[in-house]
Design a protein around this motif. Sequence first.
Motif, PDB file in Angstrom:
ATOM      1  N   MET A   7      -4.607 -13.932  -3.355  1.00  0.00           N
ATOM      2  CA  MET A   7      -5.398 -12.823  -2.825  1.00  0.00           C
ATOM      3  C   MET A   7      -4.914 -12.509  -1.415  1.00  0.00           C
ATOM      4  SD  MET A   7      -7.912 -11.076  -3.909  1.00  0.00           S
ATOM      5  CE  MET A   7      -8.934 -11.953  -5.003  1.00  0.00           C
ATOM      6  N   ALA A   8      -4.746 -11.230  -1.095  1.00  0.00           N
ATOM      7  CA  ALA A   8      -4.262 -10.908   0.251  1.00  0.00           C
ATOM      8  C   ALA A   8      -4.807  -9.567   0.720  1.00  0.00           C
ATOM      9  CB  ALA A   8      -2.736 -10.859   0.251  1.00  0.00           C
ATOM     10  N   GLU A   9      -4.997  -9.486   2.041  1.00  0.00           N
ATOM     11  CA  GLU A   9      -5.291  -8.174   2.619  1.00  0.00           C
ATOM     12  C   GLU A   9      -3.954  -7.488   2.851  1.00  0.00           C
ATOM     13  OE1 GLU A   9      -7.866  -7.887   6.027  1.00  0.00           O
ATOM     14  OE2 GLU A   9      -9.260  -9.325   5.136  1.00  0.00           O
ATOM     15  N   VAL A  10      -3.923  -6.169   2.700  1.00  0.00           N
ATOM     16  CA  VAL A  10      -2.644  -5.463   2.821  1.00  0.00           C
ATOM     17  C   VAL A  10      -2.819  -4.343   3.839  1.00  0.00           C
ATOM     18  CG1 VAL A  10      -0.904  -4.132   1.539  1.00  0.00           C
ATOM     19  CG2 VAL A  10      -2.159  -5.962   0.386  1.00  0.00           C
ATOM     20  N   GLU A  11      -1.793  -4.164   4.689  1.00  0.00           N
ATOM     21  CA  GLU A  11      -1.843  -3.124   5.730  1.00  0.00           C
ATOM     22  C   GLU A  11      -1.998  -1.751   5.093  1.00  0.00           C
ATOM     23  OE1 GLU A  11       0.482  -3.295   9.089  1.00  0.00           O
ATOM     24  OE2 GLU A  11      -0.659  -5.174   9.309  1.00  0.00           O
ATOM     25  N   GLU A  12      -2.811  -0.926   5.749  1.00  0.00           N
ATOM     26  CA  GLU A  12      -3.070   0.419   5.223  1.00  0.00           C
ATOM     27  C   GLU A  12      -1.776   1.220   5.060  1.00  0.00           C
ATOM     28  OE1 GLU A  12      -6.153   2.500   7.341  1.00  0.00           O
ATOM     29  OE2 GLU A  12      -5.623   4.402   6.384  1.00  0.00           O
ATOM     30  N   GLN A  13      -0.839   1.036   6.021  1.00  0.00           N
ATOM     31  CA  GLN A  13       0.401   1.816   5.970  1.00  0.00           C
ATOM     32  C   GLN A  13       1.199   1.529   4.682  1.00  0.00           C
ATOM     33  OE1 GLN A  13       1.078   4.290   7.781  1.00  0.00           O
ATOM     34  NE2 GLN A  13       3.130   4.636   6.916  1.00  0.00           N
ATOM     35  N   LEU A  14       1.258   0.252   4.315  1.00  0.00           N
ATOM     36  CA  LEU A  14       2.013  -0.111   3.093  1.00  0.00           C
ATOM     37  C   LEU A  14       1.303   0.443   1.845  1.00  0.00           C
ATOM     38  CD1 LEU A  14       4.309  -1.593   1.630  1.00  0.00           C
ATOM     39  CD2 LEU A  14       2.932  -3.691   1.727  1.00  0.00           C
ATOM     40  N   LEU A  15      -0.022   0.399   1.872  1.00  0.00           N
ATOM     41  CA  LEU A  15      -0.778   0.948   0.739  1.00  0.00           C
ATOM     42  C   LEU A  15      -0.468   2.441   0.590  1.00  0.00           C
ATOM     43  CD1 LEU A  15      -4.307  -0.682   1.333  1.00  0.00           C
ATOM     44  CD2 LEU A  15      -2.581  -1.375  -0.328  1.00  0.00           C
ATOM     45  N   LYS A  16      -0.435   3.112   1.739  1.00  0.00           N
ATOM     46  CA  LYS A  16      -0.217   4.563   1.737  1.00  0.00           C
ATOM     47  C   LYS A  16       1.184   4.897   1.208  1.00  0.00           C
ATOM     48  CE  LYS A  16      -1.151   8.415   4.810  1.00  0.00           C
ATOM     49  NZ  LYS A  16      -1.687   8.765   6.110  1.00  0.00           N
ATOM     50  N   GLU A  17       2.174   4.165   1.743  1.00  0.00           N
ATOM     51  CA  GLU A  17       3.565   4.427   1.312  1.00  0.00           C
ATOM     52  C   GLU A  17       3.715   4.196  -0.193  1.00  0.00           C
ATOM     53  OE1 GLU A  17       5.405   2.829   5.469  1.00  0.00           O
ATOM     54  OE2 GLU A  17       6.096   1.841   3.623  1.00  0.00           O
ATOM     55  N   ILE A  77       3.653  -3.871  -4.212  1.00  0.00           N
ATOM     56  CA  ILE A  77       3.164  -4.465  -2.958  1.00  0.00           C
ATOM     57  C   ILE A  77       3.511  -5.958  -2.914  1.00  0.00           C
ATOM     58  CG2 ILE A  77       1.058  -4.995  -1.652  1.00  0.00           C
ATOM     59  CD1 ILE A  77       0.098  -2.218  -2.450  1.00  0.00           C
ATOM     60  N   SER A  78       3.453  -6.603  -4.066  1.00  0.00           N
ATOM     61  CA  SER A  78       3.810  -8.034  -4.110  1.00  0.00           C
ATOM     62  C   SER A  78       5.269  -8.229  -3.701  1.00  0.00           C
ATOM     63  CB  SER A  78       3.623  -8.584  -5.527  1.00  0.00           C
ATOM     64  OG  SER A  78       2.296  -8.458  -5.942  1.00  0.00           O
ATOM     65  N   GLU A  79       6.123  -7.313  -4.138  1.00  0.00           N
ATOM     66  CA  GLU A  79       7.551  -7.388  -3.794  1.00  0.00           C
ATOM     67  C   GLU A  79       7.715  -7.294  -2.270  1.00  0.00           C
ATOM     68  OE1 GLU A  79       9.919  -3.976  -5.098  1.00  0.00           O
ATOM     69  OE2 GLU A  79      11.159  -5.376  -6.248  1.00  0.00           O
ATOM     70  N   GLN A  80       6.976  -6.367  -1.656  1.00  0.00           N
ATOM     71  CA  GLN A  80       7.083  -6.140  -0.211  1.00  0.00           C
ATOM     72  C   GLN A  80       6.425  -7.252   0.600  1.00  0.00           C
ATOM     73  OE1 GLN A  80       8.254  -3.267   1.596  1.00  0.00           O
ATOM     74  NE2 GLN A  80       9.276  -2.872  -0.364  1.00  0.00           N
ATOM     75  N   ASN A  81       5.255  -7.695   0.127  1.00  0.00           N
ATOM     76  CA  ASN A  81       4.400  -8.547   0.968  1.00  0.00           C
ATOM     77  C   ASN A  81       4.572 -10.037   0.747  1.00  0.00           C
ATOM     78  OD1 ASN A  81       2.983  -6.990   2.709  1.00  0.00           O
ATOM     79  ND2 ASN A  81       0.982  -7.681   1.992  1.00  0.00           N
TER      80      ASN A  81
END
Length: 352
Positions: free
Chosen positions: A335-345, A271-275
Amino acid sequence: MEKVEILTKSKNYHVFIGENILQALTTKLDGFSKVLIITDETVSEYYQNTLIEYFPKSIIYTVPSGEKAKTFNVYEECINFALKAGLDRKSAIFAFGGGAVGDLAGFVAATYMRGIGFVQIPTTILAHDSAVGGKVAINHPLGKNIVGAFYQPEMVIYDTLFLKSLPKRQIRSGFSEVIKHALIADPLFLKQLMQEVSSIDQVNSDKLPQYLKRGIEIKASFVSIDEREAGIRAFLNFGHTLGHAIEANAGFGDLTHGEAVMSGMVFALYISEQNVGLEFNIQQFIQWIEMLGYEWKIPSYMKFDIIFELMKRDKKSINGNPSFVLLEEIGKPLMAEVEEQLLKETFYKMRK
Ligand SMILES: NC(=O)c1ccc[n+]([C@@H]2O[C@H](COP(=O)([O-])OP(=O)(O)OC[C@H]3O[C@@H](n4cnc5c(N)ncnc54)[C@H](O)[C@@H]3O)[C@@H](O)[C@H]2O)c1
């Protein structure tokens, strides 16, 4: 013997690290009206005689091993035992065991008569993390460490002799928190670990006290600035948002804490790579942890919706939105909030 000083607003204390140091340090532990040692069944099988020899005047109470110790029932039994044994406000509780015993015993010490003396004598690698910093807790069936306190010990005596009896799975579990400390704070330390440790059998070597000390120093650097986790201490939860959720979903105790956290760390790296644009060779990292025997993939029976609900209950969540510790760079958490879609993928990418 190595020594690390932990400085917090509520208390300053030392962590002593070394092989065969406990006996020589027992005199530092005099002065309590009574001492109750809480340990678990497995640790007691190995070391009960040692405890009786080193602490002849203390009383020992043995609880179930692992997460089964961190329940309301066991907590109540400990309080009952302490009352019947006549512990008073000048007494102390010593935790002799891994993180589960430390968390339970610390919570008993924090709440018995509004708080009595507490000493940590950790016996697992993982406890280089859990025994330092003063977080103590028991679990609720709906969430890990939900009922707890911030309660610093008087002292931590980390005798690495006790680590010799650890099974491989527990070495692996504990080493994942060492890796976590490196990832969030010290790229050179990570490099050193990746170069020096190429199989799990190499962890318990003469370099181990040095790795543990560095891990403890890193933890201390966060805790001393932010004892009660109002800010940067939360970075120590890297990998834990997913980690705690999959631990809870598996049923506490089925996965070790460190195994779950390792999956959580790989998740947070992706997620860090993406976000936040982390540039890190995740594939190489995965090859390394696979060489050490980590099962980092999420078990195939787990479903995203259930895990997502569990992540929302994480203590870092704000208004029900799970937030994550991510890495901008190795050693630079945020610290970051992450979109549900990215978490799911990412979840399905990592599922077995
Ligand atoms: N308070 C904190 O800051 C903090 C931080 C990280 C983890 N934790 C908590 O720590 C717990 C995990 O800690 P852990 O991995 O040490 O777990 P643990 O205490 O459950 O120990 C793991 C297993 O190893 C056995 N064991 C312990 N010492 C041994 C020894 N020397 N030889 C042989 N067997 C031994 C135990 O009986 C148990 O079965 C979790 O509950 C987690 O939530 C707390």
